[in-house]
Design a protein around this motif. Structure first.
Motif, PDB file in Angstrom:
ATOM      1  N   GLN A  69      17.562  24.130  42.323  1.00 45.87           N
ATOM      2  CA  GLN A  69      18.398  25.452  41.628  1.00 45.87           C
ATOM      3  C   GLN A  69      17.308  26.724  41.397  1.00 45.87           C
ATOM      4  O   GLN A  69      17.733  27.903  41.722  1.00 45.87           O
ATOM      5  CB  GLN A  69      18.995  24.950  40.487  1.00 45.87           C
ATOM      6  CG  GLN A  69      20.233  24.182  40.773  1.00 45.87           C
ATOM      7  CD  GLN A  69      21.112  23.647  39.698  1.00 45.87           C
ATOM      8  OE1 GLN A  69      20.246  23.616  38.500  1.00 45.87           O
ATOM      9  NE2 GLN A  69      22.245  23.163  39.603  1.00 45.87           N
TER      10      GLN A  69
ATOM     11  N   ALA B 295      16.138  27.776  44.647  1.00 49.06           N
ATOM     12  CA  ALA B 295      17.146  28.949  45.277  1.00 49.06           C
ATOM     13  C   ALA B 295      17.076  30.120  44.553  1.00 49.06           C
ATOM     14  O   ALA B 295      17.352  31.261  45.188  1.00 49.06           O
ATOM     15  CB  ALA B 295      18.639  28.211  44.924  1.00 49.06           C
ATOM     16  N   ARG B 296      17.039  30.377  43.257  1.00 48.37           N
ATOM     17  CA  ARG B 296      16.920  31.517  42.557  1.00 48.37           C
ATOM     18  C   ARG B 296      15.633  32.264  43.160  1.00 48.37           C
ATOM     19  O   ARG B 296      15.530  33.487  43.369  1.00 48.37           O
ATOM     20  CB  ARG B 296      16.862  31.567  41.134  1.00 48.37           C
ATOM     21  CG  ARG B 296      18.319  30.823  40.434  1.00 48.37           C
ATOM     22  CD  ARG B 296      18.338  31.100  39.146  1.00 48.37           C
ATOM     23  NE  ARG B 296      17.047  30.268  38.272  1.00 48.37           N
ATOM     24  CZ  ARG B 296      17.370  29.221  37.972  1.00 48.37           C
ATOM     25  NH1 ARG B 296      18.516  28.324  38.189  1.00 48.37           N
ATOM     26  NH2 ARG B 296      16.347  28.467  37.432  1.00 48.37           N
TER      27      ARG B 296
ATOM     28  N   TRP C 129      13.961  32.169  45.913  1.00 55.12           N
ATOM     29  CA  TRP C 129      13.718  32.597  47.322  1.00 55.12           C
ATOM     30  C   TRP C 129      15.035  33.031  47.775  1.00 55.12           C
ATOM     31  O   TRP C 129      15.303  33.069  49.129  1.00 55.12           O
ATOM     32  CB  TRP C 129      13.042  31.659  48.096  1.00 55.12           C
ATOM     33  CG  TRP C 129      11.817  31.316  47.832  1.00 55.12           C
ATOM     34  CD1 TRP C 129      10.670  32.398  47.853  1.00 55.12           C
ATOM     35  CD2 TRP C 129      10.906  30.112  47.330  1.00 55.12           C
ATOM     36  NE1 TRP C 129       9.498  31.789  47.717  1.00 55.12           N
ATOM     37  CE2 TRP C 129       9.704  30.333  47.284  1.00 55.12           C
ATOM     38  CE3 TRP C 129      11.436  28.882  46.527  1.00 55.12           C
ATOM     39  CZ2 TRP C 129       8.648  29.628  46.840  1.00 55.12           C
ATOM     40  CZ3 TRP C 129      10.507  28.041  46.182  1.00 55.12           C
ATOM     41  CH2 TRP C 129       9.092  28.400  46.240  1.00 55.12           C
ATOM     42  N   ARG C 130      16.006  33.051  46.957  1.00 53.39           N
ATOM     43  CA  ARG C 130      17.372  33.331  47.271  1.00 53.39           C
ATOM     44  C   ARG C 130      18.056  32.707  48.639  1.00 53.39           C
ATOM     45  O   ARG C 130      18.500  33.047  49.374  1.00 53.39           O
ATOM     46  CB  ARG C 130      17.567  34.923  47.618  1.00 53.39           C
ATOM     47  CG  ARG C 130      16.956  35.774  46.633  1.00 53.39           C
ATOM     48  CD  ARG C 130      17.178  37.326  47.036  1.00 53.39           C
ATOM     49  NE  ARG C 130      16.620  38.234  46.121  1.00 53.39           N
ATOM     50  CZ  ARG C 130      16.213  39.668  46.214  1.00 53.39           C
ATOM     51  NH1 ARG C 130      16.615  40.042  47.311  1.00 53.39           N
ATOM     52  NH2 ARG C 130      15.967  40.149  45.318  1.00 53.39           N
ATOM     53  N   LEU C 131      17.863  31.329  48.226  1.00 53.05           N
ATOM     54  CA  LEU C 131      18.619  30.370  49.050  1.00 53.05           C
ATOM     55  C   LEU C 131      19.896  29.913  49.096  1.00 53.05           C
ATOM     56  O   LEU C 131      20.523  29.893  47.860  1.00 53.05           O
ATOM     57  CB  LEU C 131      17.707  28.964  49.047  1.00 53.05           C
ATOM     58  CG  LEU C 131      16.251  29.074  49.180  1.00 53.05           C
ATOM     59  CD1 LEU C 131      15.511  27.566  48.870  1.00 53.05           C
ATOM     60  CD2 LEU C 131      15.868  29.516  50.307  1.00 53.05           C
ATOM     61  N   PRO C 132      20.687  29.846  50.070  1.00 53.97           N
ATOM     62  CA  PRO C 132      22.009  29.716  50.023  1.00 53.97           C
ATOM     63  C   PRO C 132      22.600  28.141  49.577  1.00 53.97           C
ATOM     64  O   PRO C 132      21.390  27.204  49.810  1.00 53.97           O
ATOM     65  CB  PRO C 132      22.754  29.933  51.502  1.00 53.97           C
ATOM     66  CG  PRO C 132      21.407  29.620  52.364  1.00 53.97           C
ATOM     67  CD  PRO C 132      20.413  30.300  51.476  1.00 53.97           C
TER      68      PRO C 132
ATOM     69  N   HIS D 144       8.944  34.494  55.486  1.00 51.75           N
ATOM     70  CA  HIS D 144       9.634  35.626  55.856  1.00 51.75           C
ATOM     71  C   HIS D 144      10.332  35.353  56.938  1.00 51.75           C
ATOM     72  O   HIS D 144       9.731  34.925  57.939  1.00 51.75           O
ATOM     73  CB  HIS D 144       8.631  36.819  55.974  1.00 51.75           C
ATOM     74  CG  HIS D 144       9.465  38.092  56.078  1.00 51.75           C
ATOM     75  ND1 HIS D 144      10.132  38.564  55.236  1.00 51.75           N
ATOM     76  CD2 HIS D 144       9.222  38.782  57.363  1.00 51.75           C
ATOM     77  CE1 HIS D 144      10.846  39.657  55.784  1.00 51.75           C
ATOM     78  NE2 HIS D 144      10.121  39.795  56.961  1.00 51.75           N
TER      79      HIS D 144
ATOM     80  N   TRP E 187      13.019  29.099  57.940  1.00 52.70           N
ATOM     81  CA  TRP E 187      13.325  27.853  57.192  1.00 52.70           C
ATOM     82  C   TRP E 187      13.171  26.914  58.325  1.00 52.70           C
ATOM     83  O   TRP E 187      14.105  26.890  59.121  1.00 52.70           O
ATOM     84  CB  TRP E 187      14.896  28.025  56.640  1.00 52.70           C
ATOM     85  CG  TRP E 187      15.498  26.934  55.738  1.00 52.70           C
ATOM     86  CD1 TRP E 187      16.109  25.956  56.547  1.00 52.70           C
ATOM     87  CD2 TRP E 187      15.093  26.475  54.587  1.00 52.70           C
ATOM     88  NE1 TRP E 187      16.253  24.852  55.673  1.00 52.70           N
ATOM     89  CE2 TRP E 187      15.925  25.025  54.565  1.00 52.70           C
ATOM     90  CE3 TRP E 187      14.521  26.837  53.368  1.00 52.70           C
ATOM     91  CZ2 TRP E 187      15.969  24.434  53.347  1.00 52.70           C
ATOM     92  CZ3 TRP E 187      14.758  26.183  52.350  1.00 52.70           C
ATOM     93  CH2 TRP E 187      15.399  25.057  52.174  1.00 52.70           C
TER      94      TRP E 187
ATOM     95  N   THR F  20       6.617  31.742  39.443  1.00 47.34           N
ATOM     96  CA  THR F  20       7.196  32.317  40.633  1.00 47.34           C
ATOM     97  C   THR F  20       6.313  33.408  41.193  1.00 47.34           C
ATOM     98  O   THR F  20       6.533  33.692  42.386  1.00 47.34           O
ATOM     99  CB  THR F  20       8.574  32.841  40.074  1.00 47.34           C
ATOM    100  OG1 THR F  20       8.215  33.698  38.828  1.00 47.34           O
ATOM    101  CG2 THR F  20       9.549  31.848  39.672  1.00 47.34           C
TER     102      THR F  20
ATOM    103  N   ASN G 265       5.959  33.499  45.145  1.00 51.16           N
ATOM    104  CA  ASN G 265       6.452  34.852  45.906  1.00 51.16           C
ATOM    105  C   ASN G 265       5.264  35.711  46.607  1.00 51.16           C
ATOM    106  O   ASN G 265       5.741  36.327  47.545  1.00 51.16           O
ATOM    107  CB  ASN G 265       7.330  35.741  44.927  1.00 51.16           C
ATOM    108  CG  ASN G 265       8.582  35.247  44.728  1.00 51.16           C
ATOM    109  OD1 ASN G 265       9.295  34.957  45.419  1.00 51.16           O
ATOM    110  ND2 ASN G 265       9.006  35.744  43.495  1.00 51.16           N
TER     111      ASN G 265
END
Length: 242
Positions: free
Chosen positions: A188, A191-192, A194-197, A217, A220, A168, A172
């Motif tokens: 999943q 998503a953690r 990159w804080r994806l909905p 940044h 998407w 990661t 990042n």
């Protein structure tokens, strides 16, 4: 048809790559070309070409999570701009088609546009605006940072077959991330990281073989790979795996 540029930056101005001169045979492999150094990566929802500035006036990190086809295509298109490509890998046979695609000098020697190296620190060509450098770091899911981009006009592409929790930090630190289809567990984790909905996480599990998401940044951008007939002659049919 108009073309859209995928702009991305986590360290200020993204910079714009210049134009380069290469052999007509090499240019003929990749079409359509991007505008002023932009690399056409794929098409958008309306079929418009989408370009990215992989080679920039700033040290650049690109992380790709997916199959070798996409990594080879990015390298091939960098070659078509006139960039030098150094491939550090433990599987040199998987990259030989790019050496063949670069062609030969009049004396029969390979054009020194592509170099395949071992996974160990080596002296790299000095990148300049007229001669940028793409380093492809193909070490697997936990790459060591052997070739970090340290100067303008150097881009390092980290090829990850899948996303690992211990990778990661590499992910990042990227200016641009290219994601292909993932199983649910991988999506999943993405998503953690990159804080994806949830809708974006779900989209990663349903991408087709030619589907890619460009992530950065405030970026998407789902897209569909554009592959020419001559690229397919070199790389084979579009596929998600290796």
């Amino acid at each position: 048809m108009s073309s859209s540029r995928i702009a991305y930056s986590q360290r200020g101005d993204a910079g714009v790559a210049p134009e380069f001169l290469v052999s007509p045979a090499m240019l003929d492999v990749v079409s359509p070309s991007g505008d002023r150094g932009g690399m056409v990566l794929g098409s958008g929802m309306k079929g418009e070409p989408l370009t990215i500035s992989v080679l920039r006036s700033a040290p650049t990190r690109v992380v790709m999570v997916g199959g070798l086809y996409l990594a080879r295509q990015v390298a091939l298109r960098a070659m078509a701009t006139g960039a030098s490509v150094v491939i550090a890998t433990g599987r040199p046979a998987a990259w030989q088609m790019l050496v063949r695609a670069a062609g030969q000098l009049p004396d029969g020697r390979p054009v020194p546009l592509v170099q395949i190296r071992r996974l160990s620190p080596v002296e790299l060509p000095r990148p300049t605006e007229d001669s940028p450098l793409l380093v492809v770091h193909d070490e697997g899911h936990l790459p060591h940072d052997l070739f970090p981009p340290r100067s303008p006009w150097q881009t390092t592409l980290y090829v990850l077959p899948y996303l690992h929790p211990n990778a990661t930090a590499t992910a990042n630190a990227a200016d641009l991330v290219l994601l292909q289809r993932m199983p649910v567990g991988q999506a999943q984790l993405a998503a953690r990281v990159w804080r994806l909905p949830p809708p974006m996480m779900q989209q990663l599990t349903t991408l087709k073989d030619d589907g890619v998401v460009a992530l950065g940044h405030n970026l998407w951008r789902p897209l569909r790979l554009i592959t020419t007939k001559k690229e397919q002659e070199i790389l084979g049919p579009v596929r998600r795996g290796d």
